[in-house]
Design an enzyme around this catalytic site. Structure first.
Site, PDB file in Angstrom:
ATOM      1  NE  ARG A   1      96.615 152.301  75.181  1.00  0.00           N
ATOM      2  CZ  ARG A   1      96.126 153.517  75.351  1.00  0.00           C
ATOM      3  NH1 ARG A   1      96.530 154.499  74.540  1.00  0.00           N
ATOM      4  NH2 ARG A   1      95.256 153.776  76.298  1.00  0.00           N
TER       5      ARG A   1
ATOM      6  CE  LYS B   1      81.854 135.019  50.590  1.00  0.00           C
ATOM      7  NZ  LYS B   1      82.793 133.880  50.724  1.00  0.00           N
TER       8      LYS B   1
ATOM      9  CG  LEU C   1      93.114 140.245  41.333  1.00  0.00           C
ATOM     10  CD1 LEU C   1      92.477 141.378  40.547  1.00  0.00           C
ATOM     11  CD2 LEU C   1      93.636 140.756  42.665  1.00  0.00           C
TER      12      LEU C   1
ATOM     13  CG  ASN D   1      91.293 128.115  43.974  1.00  0.00           C
ATOM     14  OD1 ASN D   1      92.045 128.222  43.002  1.00  0.00           O
ATOM     15  ND2 ASN D   1      90.545 129.127  44.409  1.00  0.00           N
TER      16      ASN D   1
ATOM     17  CB  THR E   1      93.369 131.278  43.237  1.00  0.00           C
ATOM     18  OG1 THR E   1      92.200 130.982  42.471  1.00  0.00           O
ATOM     19  CG2 THR E   1      93.430 132.774  43.507  1.00  0.00           C
TER      20      THR E   1
ATOM     21  CB  CYS F   1      85.142 125.180  53.922  1.00  0.00           C
ATOM     22  SG  CYS F   1      86.684 125.923  54.463  1.00  0.00           S
TER      23      CYS F   1
END
Length: 260
Positions: free
Chosen positions: A11, A83, A107, A128, A131, A186
């Site tokens: 597609r 995560k 990182l 943030n 970073t 958040c």
């Protein structure tokens, strides 16, 4: 490209703006996604599904129950796990052909520099300013296209800083480091779940366009979303010639080229 890939990505290949050459560019591409949360979830999932060959995903955090309201790459059975481990399982199920390189760490420093230097496109899916500015500096130094997104409450924003181009601004041009800019999270302010999905998906679309080399990206524009009224605004961005990050780096690069 083998027969299975021709069918899987058919597609895309049907689109004249992509075709076989564009899909091959995705298969050969390397994307760095920093952050595996609300923005990184849809961004990474669409990059993997679309066939990006190598996907580097960096995040130091673990899956928390409060993440599940919006971070769609993670599920209840992954609570407490890193995560990147949760993401790796999800992305492998989605597309086992994509090579996944999880980095279970914040990182920064030389590691950030090295990963940005190897990437074809960088997606900032963090939350943030410190970073974000570190990622921006690395992208300016290595002249890598940066796809930046943010979301809080009912508001979202996304832009592209194509630092391969001499006239493209950088994140610092838009949000100068050290200025009195309120940083909201958040955890304190809340976020409407679909907003991160919308912004993260746009980040994936822009990154794919960068890798393919098709269409017009958001380079030079900031796209703003008001989710309560579901209204979009596009604001033109320009490079700040006096920018302490991209202005200095480009002047140094120009001098170095002239001396060769």
């Amino acid at each position: 490209m083998n027969d299975d890939q021709l069918l899987r990505y058919s597609r895309h290949i049907l689109l004249p703006e992509i075709d076989v050459e564009g899909q091959q560019a995705l298969l050969d591409g390397r994307a760095l996604v920093v952050g595996a949360g609300g923005l990184g979830s849809p961004a990474a999932m669409y990059l993997a599904a679309a066939g990006v060959g190598t996907l580097v995903l960096a995040d130091h955090d673990t899956v928390d129950l409060t993440n599940l309201q919006r971070q769609i790459m993670h599920s209840a059975d992954m609570v407490g796990l890193p995560k990147v481990a949760s993401a790796r399982a999800t992305l492998h199920r989605l597309n086992p052909q994509t090579r996944l390189e999880p980095i279970q760490a914040r990182l920064e420093g030389e590691a950030l520099e090295a990963e940005v230097g190897r990437a074809d496109v960088v997606l900032d899916c963090t939350d943030n300013f410190a970073t974000r500015h570190a990622i921006n500096r690395a992208c300016v130094k290595h002249r890598k296209p940066l796809v930046s997104g943010a979301a809080i409450r009912f508001d979202g924003q996304v832009s592209v800083f194509d630092l391969r181009k001499p006239d493209s601004g950088c994140y610092h041009c838009l949000f100068p480091e050290g200025e009195d800019i309120e940083e909201v999270r958040c955890a304190v302010m809340g976020v409407f779940a679909p907003i991160v999905g919308i912004v993260g998906t746009i980040q994936a679309a822009e990154a794919l366009k960068v890798l393919i080399g098709c269409g017009r990206t958001l380079d030079g524009r900031l796209l703003l979303l008001d989710g309560l009224s579901m209204e979009w605004r596009s604001v033109a961005l320009g490079r700040d010639p006096g920018c302490a990050v991209c202005g200095t780096a480009r002047c140094a690069g120009a001098v170095e080229s002239a001396l060769r």
